[in-house]
Design an enzyme around this catalytic site. Sequence first.
Site, PDB file in Angstrom:
ATOM      1  N   LYS A 149      10.510   4.523  12.552  1.00 30.47           N
ATOM      2  CA  LYS A 149       9.406   5.079  13.350  1.00 30.47           C
ATOM      3  C   LYS A 149       9.530   4.699  14.815  1.00 30.47           C
ATOM      4  CE  LYS A 149       5.898   6.313  10.048  1.00 30.47           C
ATOM      5  NZ  LYS A 149       4.515   6.227   9.585  1.00 30.47           N
ATOM      6  N   LYS A 231      14.213  12.363   2.876  1.00 33.24           N
ATOM      7  CA  LYS A 231      12.930  12.443   2.173  1.00 33.24           C
ATOM      8  C   LYS A 231      12.098  13.621   2.675  1.00 33.24           C
ATOM      9  CE  LYS A 231       9.368   9.911   3.441  1.00 33.24           C
ATOM     10  NZ  LYS A 231       8.328   8.938   3.733  1.00 33.24           N
ATOM     11  N   LYS A 234       5.887  15.110   5.835  1.00 38.44           N
ATOM     12  CA  LYS A 234       4.982  16.013   6.550  1.00 38.44           C
ATOM     13  C   LYS A 234       5.228  15.992   8.051  1.00 38.44           C
ATOM     14  CE  LYS A 234       1.493  12.474   5.712  1.00 38.44           C
ATOM     15  NZ  LYS A 234       0.854  11.979   4.551  1.00 38.44           N
TER      16      LYS A 234
HETATM   17  P1  TYM Z   1       2.005   7.996   2.998  1.00 33.82           P
HETATM   18  O1  TYM Z   1       0.709   8.444   3.498  1.00 33.82           O
HETATM   19  O2  TYM Z   1       3.208   8.222   3.837  1.00 33.82           O
HETATM   20  O3  TYM Z   1       2.297   8.619   1.577  1.00 33.82           O
HETATM   21  C1  TYM Z   1       1.384   8.542   0.503  1.00 33.82           C
HETATM   22  C2  TYM Z   1       2.135   8.342  -0.801  1.00 33.82           C
HETATM   23  O4  TYM Z   1       3.073   9.402  -1.002  1.00 33.82           O
HETATM   24  C3  TYM Z   1       4.363   8.853  -1.288  1.00 33.82           C
HETATM   25  N1  TYM Z   1       5.385   9.763  -0.736  1.00 33.82           N
HETATM   26  C4  TYM Z   1       6.378  10.306  -1.463  1.00 33.82           C
HETATM   27  N2  TYM Z   1       6.688  10.196  -2.764  1.00 33.82           N
HETATM   28  C5  TYM Z   1       7.767  10.903  -3.202  1.00 33.82           C
HETATM   29  N3  TYM Z   1       8.514  11.698  -2.391  1.00 33.82           N
HETATM   30  C6  TYM Z   1       8.231  11.843  -1.090  1.00 33.82           C
HETATM   31  N4  TYM Z   1       8.960  12.642  -0.319  1.00 33.82           N
HETATM   32  C7  TYM Z   1       7.100  11.129  -0.568  1.00 33.82           C
HETATM   33  N5  TYM Z   1       6.534  11.049   0.660  1.00 33.82           N
HETATM   34  C8  TYM Z   1       5.494  10.198   0.539  1.00 33.82           C
HETATM   35  C9  TYM Z   1       4.374   7.507  -0.575  1.00 33.82           C
HETATM   36  O5  TYM Z   1       5.330   6.641  -1.147  1.00 33.82           O
HETATM   37  C10 TYM Z   1       2.944   7.037  -0.803  1.00 33.82           C
HETATM   38  O6  TYM Z   1       2.832   6.414  -2.067  1.00 33.82           O
HETATM   39  N6  TYM Z   1       1.828   3.113   3.933  1.00 33.82           N
HETATM   40  C11 TYM Z   1       1.422   4.135   3.012  1.00 33.82           C
HETATM   41  C12 TYM Z   1      -0.090   4.267   2.875  1.00 33.82           C
HETATM   42  C13 TYM Z   1      -0.782   2.987   2.514  1.00 33.82           C
HETATM   43  C14 TYM Z   1      -0.733   2.350   1.247  1.00 33.82           C
HETATM   44  C15 TYM Z   1      -1.575   1.201   1.380  1.00 33.82           C
HETATM   45  C16 TYM Z   1      -0.095   2.653   0.045  1.00 33.82           C
HETATM   46  C17 TYM Z   1      -1.583   2.270   3.315  1.00 33.82           C
HETATM   47  N7  TYM Z   1      -2.078   1.168   2.639  1.00 33.82           N
HETATM   48  C18 TYM Z   1      -1.778   0.339   0.291  1.00 33.82           C
HETATM   49  C19 TYM Z   1      -0.291   1.773  -1.035  1.00 33.82           C
HETATM   50  C20 TYM Z   1      -1.123   0.627  -0.893  1.00 33.82           C
HETATM   51  C21 TYM Z   1       1.942   5.467   3.524  1.00 33.82           C
HETATM   52  O7  TYM Z   1       2.248   5.628   4.672  1.00 33.82           O
HETATM   53  O8  TYM Z   1       1.926   6.457   2.599  1.00 33.82           O
END
Ligand code: TYM
Length: 367
Positions: A149, A231, A234
């Site tokens: 990032k 990956k 969005k």
């Molecule tokens: P975020 O918002 O990027 O994504 C949410 C969830 O979606 C999963 N994910 C994917 N899984 C499979 N293939 C993909 N291409 C893909 N893109 C995203 C992510 O692994 C995630 O589970 N840091 C986290 C949000 C967060 C969080 C937390 C998660 C904040 N606090 C506490 C768990 C526990 C994030 O940016 O997810």
Amino acid sequence: MRSFSKCVIIKNRAKKSNVIFILTPKGKIYMENTAPEKRQKILSCIQPSGIPTLGNYLGALKNWKTLSDDFDSAFAVADLHAITVRQDPAKFRKQITEVFALLLAIGLDPEKSIIFIQSHVPAHSQLAWILNCYTQFGEMSRMTQFKDKSKAHADNVNVGLFAYPVLMAADILLYQADLVPVGVDQKQHLEIARDIANRFNTVYSPTFTIPDAYIGKQGAKIMSLQDPTKKMSKSDPNPKSYVSVFDTPEVITKKIKSAITDCEGSVYYGEGKDGINNLMSIYSCCTGLDFDQIAKDFEGKGYGDFKAAVAEAVVEELRPVRERYDSYMKDTGYLLEVAAKGAEKASRIANRTLNKVMKKVGFVLPK
Ligand code: TYM
């Protein structure tokens, strides 16, 4: 040790206990009512940093719904995390509401799960600050997502971006989560949350549950449709690379039909077939079929047929989500009410952990 010919365990979900029927070799039946089992806890969050993709849905959200039946669960819209990159205020406000509506649309039940918006529970920021002081600079510098990032947003490498995994650790540890359902990309963040929890528990005394990542067997890393070595994300500038959960059936079909594959023309899971492997994972998540079965079903058929089937499966998987989403978005007043109740329940749990932490560190708590 007692010998028995047959043992049947019936779960009493309401009382959270088990009734065990034991048939002895002499044909007698004993019945035992075990003490209420301690339900395990899960927590997970999603950032409102754009419309979630099929990757978010298959890698995380779909599992949240399944797991919420068997665990005490809390799920949040991680809005505090999202401001580590610049957000347009009006767009950001809208996205927070949209993602909250999506959590209901995937079928989470606010009577069974705690569903809330992260910034509505101040304990997240408070614990994050405390945990910052138990986290090393070197540990954060090694986080691959931070490195990626910082490259992508070179003009805004802020301290929040650097400390992001500590806030995530706070999210998890406040709820004493046993399991955290996430996609593969969050594995490193889960490991650091475990390290921080272990460190705090060692310096003081057991305070935090050590969480485990729950990574689904299928769909844990859905790849870009245009570059299947990357990956699905969005934030990808090319919208053809991802399916958004709110894309229309026509758009979904078009995007899947233009997915990059290979020139071999036969459907099976194998090395060097990243595009087909990805479509097979997507198809498997939506239909429940395993890779062998999929390969069998499409033997002798070309990629055109396979892509059409994948597109149809995705459209049907997302159709009810989209329909429920549209109806929730018509009543944003209701969404805010659900969010307020969720925040109240979440705060009760989070503040209990925060107070425990503050006492251990030596803060004087207010009367
Ligand atoms: P975020 O918002 O990027 O994504 C949410 C969830 O979606 C999963 N994910 C994917 N899984 C499979 N293939 C993909 N291409 C893909 N893109 C995203 C992510 O692994 C995630 O589970 N840091 C986290 C949000 C967060 C969080 C937390 C998660 C904040 N606090 C506490 C768990 C526990 C994030 O940016 O997810």
